[in-house]
Design a protein around this motif. Sequence first.
Motif, short mmCIF file in Angstrom:
data_model
loop_
_atom_site.label_atom_id
_atom_site.label_comp_id
_atom_site.label_asym_id
_atom_site.label_seq_id
_atom_site.Cartn_x
_atom_site.Cartn_y
_atom_site.Cartn_z
N ALA A 87 0.85 -1.18 0.00
CA ALA A 87 0.00 0.00 0.00
C ALA A 87 0.88 1.23 0.00
O ALA A 87 1.89 1.29 0.71
N LEU A 88 0.52 2.22 -0.79
CA LEU A 88 1.30 3.45 -0.88
C LEU A 88 1.10 4.36 0.33
O LEU A 88 2.00 5.07 0.74
N GLY A 89 -0.10 4.36 0.87
CA GLY A 89 -0.44 5.26 1.97
C GLY A 89 -1.08 6.54 1.49
O GLY A 89 -1.83 7.18 2.23
N THR A 101 -1.72 10.90 9.08
CA THR A 101 -1.32 9.74 9.88
C THR A 101 -2.07 8.49 9.44
O THR A 101 -1.54 7.38 9.54
N ALA A 102 -3.29 8.66 8.94
CA ALA A 102 -4.05 7.50 8.47
C ALA A 102 -3.36 6.86 7.28
O ALA A 102 -3.32 5.63 7.14
N GLY A 103 -2.80 7.69 6.38
CA GLY A 103 -2.11 7.15 5.23
C GLY A 103 -0.84 6.41 5.62
O GLY A 103 -0.55 5.33 5.10
N LEU A 104 -0.08 6.99 6.54
CA LEU A 104 1.12 6.31 7.01
C LEU A 104 0.77 5.00 7.70
O LEU A 104 1.43 3.98 7.49
N ARG A 105 -0.29 5.03 8.47
CA ARG A 105 -0.71 3.82 9.17
C ARG A 105 -1.12 2.74 8.16
O ARG A 105 -0.82 1.56 8.35
N GLU A 106 -1.79 3.13 7.09
CA GLU A 106 -2.19 2.16 6.07
C GLU A 106 -0.97 1.49 5.44
O GLU A 106 -0.95 0.27 5.24
N ALA A 107 0.05 2.28 5.12
CA ALA A 107 1.26 1.70 4.52
C ALA A 107 1.93 0.74 5.49
O ALA A 107 2.35 -0.36 5.10
N LEU A 108 2.03 1.12 6.74
CA LEU A 108 2.67 0.25 7.73
C LEU A 108 1.85 -1.01 7.98
O LEU A 108 2.40 -2.11 8.11
N GLU A 109 0.54 -0.87 8.05
CA GLU A 109 -0.32 -2.03 8.32
C GLU A 109 -0.23 -3.05 7.19
O GLU A 109 -0.13 -4.25 7.43
N THR A 110 -0.25 -2.58 5.95
CA THR A 110 -0.22 -3.50 4.82
C THR A 110 1.18 -4.06 4.58
O THR A 110 1.36 -5.26 4.38
N ASN A 111 2.17 -3.19 4.61
CA ASN A 111 3.51 -3.57 4.18
C ASN A 111 4.33 -4.25 5.26
O ASN A 111 5.29 -4.96 4.93
N VAL A 112 3.99 -4.02 6.54
CA VAL A 112 4.79 -4.58 7.62
C VAL A 112 3.96 -5.44 8.57
O VAL A 112 4.24 -6.62 8.78
N VAL A 113 2.92 -4.85 9.14
CA VAL A 113 2.15 -5.55 10.17
C VAL A 113 1.46 -6.78 9.59
O VAL A 113 1.47 -7.85 10.20
N ALA A 114 0.89 -6.66 8.40
CA ALA A 114 0.22 -7.82 7.78
C ALA A 114 1.23 -8.91 7.45
O ALA A 114 0.94 -10.11 7.62
N ALA A 115 2.41 -8.51 6.98
CA ALA A 115 3.45 -9.51 6.70
C ALA A 115 3.83 -10.25 7.98
O ALA A 115 4.02 -11.47 7.97
N HIS A 116 3.93 -9.53 9.08
CA HIS A 116 4.26 -10.15 10.36
C HIS A 116 3.15 -11.11 10.80
O HIS A 116 3.42 -12.22 11.27
N GLY A 117 1.91 -10.66 10.65
CA GLY A 117 0.79 -11.53 11.04
C GLY A 117 0.75 -12.80 10.23
O GLY A 117 0.51 -13.89 10.77
#
Length: 239
Positions: A87-89, A101-117
Amino acid sequence: MPVAVITGGSKGLGRALALALAERGWSLVLTARGAGALAEAGQAAEERGAVVRTVAGDVTDAGHRGEAVAAARALGGVDLLVNNASALGASPLAGLAGLGTAGLREALETNVVAAHGLLRETLPLLRSAPAGAVVSVSSDAAVEAYPTWGGYGASKAALDHWSAVLGVEEPGLRVWAVDPGDLRTELYRTAVPDDPDEAARPEPESVVPAFLRLLDERPASGRYTASALLEAAPAAAGR
């Protein structure tokens, strides 16, 4: 047959890699948000001989990730996890002063947190595989300071470091972060809608041999660029 789970498998690099693995006899679990494009990618992989399960949904949703892992378990396990969904954010991209902050959170959630999950759910299966591997699709924006790419780049930098730590903690696996370079993809087109160089950018299929080389040669866990892998491929083939 080995089993690969590929997020963002309906288009671009994810689809191109899926088709290449299908031709090698892999079974596939493909996930993406767009059900129509995902079904088409799945059919194309099946036509190349693969056993395919498609799971439409958002990789940031824990339930969706659970469905993908259940589908892989039914096929026999997980030999390869490809964290390709991104996700670009913000689209088009914006400077940090304009990135909410919502855009940054979207990028982190998709690109990092989801990968970790997804990794946490697949890790027992990867550990039991004969040659378990994790590939996370990175970007040069993770290591270079490009204006307007700050949010996306920060998320990919985090993914790089996450991959590096995982490689140290799981020495029995191969964990590779791969920068494929700028490709002619929908994500890049969304990020830079007026890109004058779009026609000159390579298609995703052009870098698939770099990913296949990792799987064939299984170098040490670490960060790689597709360009370096492709440049070294002829010499490796001649040995």
